[in-house]
Design a protein around this motif. Structure first.
Motif, PDB file in Angstrom:
ATOM      1  N   ASN A  42       0.823  -1.202   0.000  1.00  0.00           N
ATOM      2  CA  ASN A  42       0.000   0.000   0.000  1.00  0.00           C
ATOM      3  C   ASN A  42       0.859   1.255   0.000  1.00  0.00           C
ATOM      4  OD1 ASN A  42      -2.384  -1.465   0.028  1.00  0.00           O
ATOM      5  ND2 ASN A  42      -2.448  -1.566   2.251  1.00  0.00           N
ATOM      6  N   GLY A  60      -2.286  -0.915  -9.983  1.00  0.00           N
ATOM      7  CA  GLY A  60      -3.179  -2.064  -9.832  1.00  0.00           C
ATOM      8  C   GLY A  60      -2.621  -3.316 -10.469  1.00  0.00           C
ATOM      9  N   THR A 310      -9.033  -3.669  -1.544  1.00  0.00           N
ATOM     10  CA  THR A 310      -8.611  -2.438  -2.209  1.00  0.00           C
ATOM     11  C   THR A 310      -9.114  -1.176  -1.523  1.00  0.00           C
ATOM     12  OG1 THR A 310      -8.431  -1.420  -4.390  1.00  0.00           O
ATOM     13  CG2 THR A 310     -10.596  -2.233  -3.756  1.00  0.00           C
ATOM     14  N   SER A 465      -9.383  -7.775  -6.145  1.00  0.00           N
ATOM     15  CA  SER A 465      -9.890  -6.535  -5.569  1.00  0.00           C
ATOM     16  C   SER A 465      -8.970  -5.366  -5.882  1.00  0.00           C
ATOM     17  CB  SER A 465     -10.035  -6.688  -4.050  1.00  0.00           C
ATOM     18  OG  SER A 465     -10.489  -5.491  -3.452  1.00  0.00           O
ATOM     19  N   GLY A 466      -7.645  -5.607  -5.802  1.00  0.00           N
ATOM     20  CA  GLY A 466      -6.691  -4.537  -6.052  1.00  0.00           C
ATOM     21  C   GLY A 466      -6.837  -3.941  -7.428  1.00  0.00           C
ATOM     22  N   GLN A 470      -8.824  -0.250  -8.354  1.00  0.00           N
ATOM     23  CA  GLN A 470      -8.071   0.797  -9.046  1.00  0.00           C
ATOM     24  C   GLN A 470      -8.725   1.139 -10.381  1.00  0.00           C
ATOM     25  OE1 GLN A 470      -5.778   2.461  -7.666  1.00  0.00           O
ATOM     26  NE2 GLN A 470      -4.903   1.197  -6.050  1.00  0.00           N
TER      27      GLN A 470
END
Length: 530
Positions: A42, A60, A310, A465-466, A470
Motif C-alpha cells: 500500500n 493495480g 482495495t 480486488s486490487g 483501481q
C-alpha cells in the motif's frame, strides 16, 4: 496444588512456555509489515503514484501480480511447512527476501512506469516469497502452544504484529513528510524491521517446536508440558528434543513424524488415518478438500478480501493525491489508525472467542466493511458537493490545478477516521481466520496446508480486488468504487451467517484455561481434562 497422592507416573501440569512464547511475540512485533507484504505494498502504491507518476491501473497491475503470485505459491508453501522441520529457517529466508525486493521497488522504479515489466517481475518474486510467512509464523506458533493454546497466542501475535506495523508505518510516514517529494528513503524501515525478525528467530530453539502439534496432528505441544525454571520448581529449563517419543499426554507413541506425500486419490474420506502399524498419520490433501466447512470458509475468505482488499489503498490515494506532503502523511496515518484498532480487535478476539465462539465476532468483523464503504461513499459525496461549482474535485480526489477553494479540512479527518472500521474488520479477520482454520484442521496433521488454502483464497480475493478497485476509481470515480465494494461486502456476511457452523469445539474452553496457567488449580477439573 495437586494432591501429593498423585505420584505414580505423574503427568506435568501444562504451563506457559514463557520463554518461547515471548520470543514468538517479539518475532510478530518486528514481522509487522513484512508478514504479508500488503502494508508496504500500500505504501508502495502511494509512493509510485505520487512520486513516480504511475497511474492507478499501473499500480493495480503490480498489486494484481503480487497477489496472484501469493495465490499460486500459498498452498505449496503450507504443504512445505507441514513437511519441513526447518520452519524457522524458512520464515527467516522469506523475511530477508521480501525486504530486499521492497528495497528494489524503491530503488529501481522509473517515472511514469517506464520499466513496468521489470517491476511486475519484482512483485511476482515478492509474492512467492511472502507466501511462506503466514503458514511459517502460525505453524511455529501451534508447534509451541498446541491447538489448545492457539486462541490466546494468535491474538497476542496479531496484537504485536499490528503494533509493530503501526510503529514502522509511523516512522516511514514521518520520513516521507520530511523528505517529500523524494520519499524513496522511507523504505529504510523495512531492513530495520527485518533485522529484528531475524534476531528473534535465532532465539527460538529447535526443541521448542513440536512438529506434530505444528501441523495439527495432535492437540497439545510438548513445549507446554515441560516444566520451566520459572514454574516454581526451581528446575532448570532444557528444551525437549526433536526425537521425543510423544507430543502430548493423550497422543499415541511413535507418532509418524513426516507427513505422507500421498494425495489420497481413490481413498475414503475418513478424517482419521493410520498407517500399517496402526500409528496415526496426516490426512491426504484430498481428504482435506472434501471437508464442506473448509470449502465454505475458503469462499468466505475469498469474497471478504475481494470487497475489502482495495479499500485501504483507495482511501490512502484519495487523501494523498494532490495534497502534497500533508497528503503523504495522512496516507500513512490511514494505516496507523487501522493498525491501532487492529491491536484492540485482536485483544478482544483473544479474550472472548474462546467463550462466545468464533461466529459472532467473525460476523462483526465482516459487517464492518459494508458499513465503512457506506460512510466513505457519503463523505466523498459531501466532499464533491463543495466543489461542483469550483472544478476543484475530480473523480473523488483533489485536483492540483485549481486549489483556491474546496471542502473543509475536517472532511479529510473524518475520512481518515473511517479507518477505525478497517481496524475492526481486518483485526478480527486476521485473528479469527487462523483460529477457524486451526479448528477445522484439528487432528488432520495438515494445519499449514489448510492455512495455505484459506490464505490463498484471501490472496486471490485481494488480488482481484486490487485491480478492480483501481480500475473503478480511475474509470468511474472513487465514490462509485466504494459504493460497489460495499455492496459486494454483504455476500461473505450472508454466507457466513447462513452456511458456516460454529467451529469452536466444546472441549477447548477448559483446555485453554489450563494451558494458559489459570489461577484455579482445582484438582478435580484438572483430572477431568487430563
Amino acid at each position: 496444588m495437586l494432591n501429593e497422592g498423585i505420584t505414580s507416573n505423574p503427568i506435568d501440569r501444562p504451563v506457559k512456555a514463557e520463554r518461547a512464547k515471548k520470543t514468538l511475540s517479539r518475532v510478530a512485533l518486528f514481522l509487522g509489515e513484512l508478514r504479508d507484504g500488503l502494508t508496504m505494498i500500500n505504501m508502495q502504491n502511494a509512493y509510485l503514484i505520487t512520486s513516480k507518476a504511475y497511474t492507478e491501473k499501473q499500480a493495480g497491475i503490480m498489486f494484481f501480480v503480487f497477489g496472484m503470485s501469493q495465490f499460486l505459491f500459498q498452498t505449496p508453501a503450507g504443504y512445505l511447512m507441514d513437511y519441513s522441520d526447518k520452519k524457522v529457517l524458512l520464515l527467516g529466508f522469506s523475511a530477508v527476501g521480501t525486504t530486499l525486493l521492497t528495497l528494489a521497488t524503491a530503488a529501481f522504479a522509473t517515472d511514469n512506469g517506464g520499466n513496468l515489466a521489470f517491476m511486475v517481475f519484482v512483485k511476482f518474486l515478492q509474492g512467492a516469497i511472502t507466501a511462506l510467512i503466514p503458514p511459517g509464523l502460525n505453524s511455529i506458533t501451534q508447534g509451541i502452544v498446541g491447538t489448545v493454546g492457539m486462541t490466546s497466542q494468535v491474538a497476542q501475535n496479531e496484537m504485536m504484529n499490528h503494533l509493530g506495523t503501526a510503529i514502522i508505518v509511523l516512522t516511514g510516514s514521518l520520513l516521507a513528510f520530511w523528505l517529500y517529494p523524494n520519499i524513496g528513503l522511507l523504505f529504510i524501515v523495512s531492513p530495520l524491521a527485518c533485522i529484528g525478525v531475524v534476531y528473534y528467530l535465532t532465539q527460538i530453539r529447535p526443541g521448542d517446536i513440536d512438529h506434530n502439534a505444528a501441523r495439527g496432528l495432535v492437540e497439545t505441544s510438548k513445549t507446554t508440558l515441560k516444566k520451566e525454571s520459572f514454574d516454581g520448581t526451581g528446575a532448570p529449563y532444557s528444551p525437549p528434543s526433536l526425537d521425543a517419543q510423544s507430543s502430548s499426554y493423550d497422543s499415541p507413541k511413535n507418532m509418524k513424524f513426516i507427513p505422507s506425500f500421498s494425495f489420497g486419490l481413490g481413498e475414503s474420506p475418513s478424517r482419521t488415518s493410520f498407517d500399517n502399524n496402526g500409528q496415526k498419520q496426516a490426512d491426504t490433501p484430498l481428504q482435506i478438500l472434501k471437508d464442506p466447512k473448509l470449502l465454505v470458509f475458503v469462499m468466505i475468505c475469498f469474497t471478504f478480501h475481494l470487497s475489502n482488499g482495495t479499500v485501504l489503498p483507495l482511501v490512502m490515494q484519495a487523501l494523498a493525491i494532490g495534497n502534497g506532503r500533508a497528503g503523504i502523511l495522512m496516507s500513512g496515518l490511514c494505516i496507523i489508525v487501522a493498525q491501532t484498532f487492529m491491536v484492540m480487535s485482536a485483544s478482544i478476539c483473544g479474550k472472548y472467542s474462546g467463550i462466545y465462539g468464533r461466529k459472532p465476532l467473525f460476523l462483526i468483523g465482516i459487517l464492518s466493511v459494508p458499513v465503512r464503504c457506506c460512510l466513505l461513499t457519503l463523505l466523498l459525496h459531501i466532499k464533491e458537493s463543495y466543489n461542483d461549482n469550483e472544478g476543484y474535485y475530480n473523480d473523488g480526489y483533489y485536483n492540483d490545478n485549481n486549489n483556491n477553494g474546496g471542502p473543509p479540512a475536517w472532511l479529510d479527518i473524518v475520512i481518515l477516521s473511517t479507518q477505525a472500521l478497517d481496524g475492526v474488520g481486518a483485526g478480527v479477520f486476521g485473528t479469527m481466520y487462523v483460529l477457524v482454520t486451526s479448528d477445522i484442521s484439528g487432528g488432520t496433521g495438515r494445519f499449514s496446508l489448510t492455512l495455505g488454502l484459506t490464505t490463498a483464497a484471501m490472496s486471490i480475493g485481494g488480488t482481484v480486488s486490487g485491480y478492480l478497485g483501481q480500475a473503478l476509481a480511475q474509470d468511474i470515480g472513487y465514490r462509485q468504487a466504494f459504493m460497489i465494494l460495499g455492496s459486494m461486502a454483504l455476500f461473505p456476511a450472508i454466507l457466513y451467517f447462513l452456511c458456516m457452523p460454529e467451529t469452536l469445539p466444546e472441549k477447548d474452553k477448559p483446555l485453554n484455561e489450563i494451558a494458559e496457567g489459570d489461577e484455579d488449580e482445582d484438582e478435580t477439573t484438572y483430572k477431568q481434562v487430563v
